[in-house]
Design a protein around this motif. Structure first.
Motif, short mmCIF file in Angstrom:
data_model
loop_
_atom_site.label_atom_id
_atom_site.label_comp_id
_atom_site.label_asym_id
_atom_site.label_seq_id
_atom_site.Cartn_x
_atom_site.Cartn_y
_atom_site.Cartn_z
N LEU A 42 0.44 -1.45 0.11
CA LEU A 42 0.06 -0.05 -0.27
C LEU A 42 0.92 0.81 0.07
CD1 LEU A 42 -2.92 0.43 -0.18
CD2 LEU A 42 -2.73 0.85 2.48
N PHE A 43 0.57 2.03 -0.87
CA PHE A 43 1.41 3.25 -1.24
C PHE A 43 0.49 4.73 -0.19
CE2 PHE A 43 3.54 7.01 -3.04
CZ PHE A 43 4.24 7.11 -1.96
N CYS A 44 0.03 4.46 -1.88
CA CYS A 44 -1.25 6.01 -1.76
C CYS A 44 -2.41 5.84 -1.24
CB CYS A 44 -1.80 6.34 -3.23
SG CYS A 44 -2.43 5.89 -5.03
N GLY A 47 -6.34 4.71 -5.21
CA GLY A 47 -6.42 3.88 -6.53
C GLY A 47 -5.45 4.92 -7.27
N VAL A 48 -4.00 5.63 -6.60
CA VAL A 48 -3.18 6.75 -8.27
C VAL A 48 -2.04 5.90 -8.80
CG1 VAL A 48 -2.64 8.95 -8.40
CG2 VAL A 48 -4.86 8.69 -6.89
N CYS A 49 -1.74 5.24 -7.39
CA CYS A 49 -0.06 4.97 -7.36
C CYS A 49 0.01 3.66 -8.26
CB CYS A 49 0.51 4.58 -5.73
SG CYS A 49 0.37 3.79 -5.15
N PHE A 50 -0.88 2.61 -8.18
CA PHE A 50 -0.42 1.16 -8.48
C PHE A 50 0.40 0.42 -8.11
CE2 PHE A 50 -3.50 3.20 -11.89
CZ PHE A 50 -4.47 2.59 -12.53
N ASP A 51 1.00 0.49 -7.17
CA ASP A 51 1.80 0.08 -6.24
C ASP A 51 1.49 -1.37 -5.95
OD1 ASP A 51 4.21 1.47 -6.57
OD2 ASP A 51 4.46 2.45 -4.55
N CYS A 52 0.06 -1.16 -5.73
CA CYS A 52 -1.07 -2.08 -4.50
C CYS A 52 -0.83 -3.94 -5.69
CB CYS A 52 -1.58 -1.33 -3.87
SG CYS A 52 -2.64 -0.84 -4.58
N VAL A 62 -4.87 -5.78 -10.08
CA VAL A 62 -6.05 -5.61 -9.86
C VAL A 62 -5.32 -4.81 -8.49
CG1 VAL A 62 -8.00 -5.89 -7.94
CG2 VAL A 62 -7.25 -7.29 -9.86
N ARG A 63 -5.88 -3.02 -7.95
CA ARG A 63 -5.31 -2.78 -7.64
C ARG A 63 -6.00 -3.19 -5.85
NH1 ARG A 63 -6.61 2.96 -9.72
NH2 ARG A 63 -8.35 1.42 -10.52
N ALA A 64 -5.44 -3.91 -4.64
CA ALA A 64 -5.82 -4.30 -3.55
C ALA A 64 -7.02 -3.02 -3.14
CB ALA A 64 -4.48 -4.49 -2.61
N CYS A 65 -5.66 -1.69 -2.83
CA CYS A 65 -6.65 -1.01 -2.38
C CYS A 65 -7.99 -0.48 -2.43
CB CYS A 65 -6.05 0.50 -2.33
SG CYS A 65 -5.77 1.38 -3.59
N GLN A 66 -8.56 -0.67 -3.66
CA GLN A 66 -9.54 -0.97 -4.39
C GLN A 66 -10.68 -1.92 -4.66
OE1 GLN A 66 -10.58 3.15 -5.18
NE2 GLN A 66 -8.52 2.84 -4.25
S1 FES Z 1 -2.10 1.99 -3.18
FE1 FES Z 1 -1.94 3.19 -4.86
S2 FES Z 1 -3.05 3.01 -5.95
FE2 FES Z 1 -3.38 1.07 -4.44
#
Ligand code: FES
Length: 85
Positions: A42-44, A47-52, A62-66
């Motif tokens: 998790l970074f942002c 749903g912006v950074c795509f790190d997750c 799949v973005r885990a934070c979303q």
């Molecule tokens: S933590 Fe940045 S898109 Fe999910």
């Protein structure tokens, strides 16, 4: 709810995101970068950074934070990303 991460059952609650369940299970990272293999999680958180990125039910990136968990989800950690290079 029954959810697995890399084949292992983890506790999950209705309405919880994949990222929230992973963090609650003590997993701060679940992907590595495609270049240097550096760990990412998790970074942002919005749903912006795509790190997750994570694989959910066979679908990569799949973005885990979303993504809100659903009963029976099969979550897999991901190497790199399938995004266009
Ligand atoms: S933590 Fe940045 S898109 Fe999910």
């Amino acid at each position: 709810m029954k959810v697995t991460v890399d084949g292992t059952a983890v506790p999950a609650r209705p309405g919880q995101t994949v990222a929230a369940a992973l963090l609650a299970a003590g997993r701060p990272t679940w992907r590595d970068t495609r270049g240097g293999g550096r760990p990412r999680g998790l970074f942002c958180g919005i749903g912006v950074c795509f790190d997750c990125l994570v694989v959910v039910n066979g679908v990569p990136d799949v973005r885990a934070c979303q993504r809100v968990l659903a009963d029976g989800d099969d979550i897999r950690t991901q190497r790199g990303a399938e995004l266009p290079r």
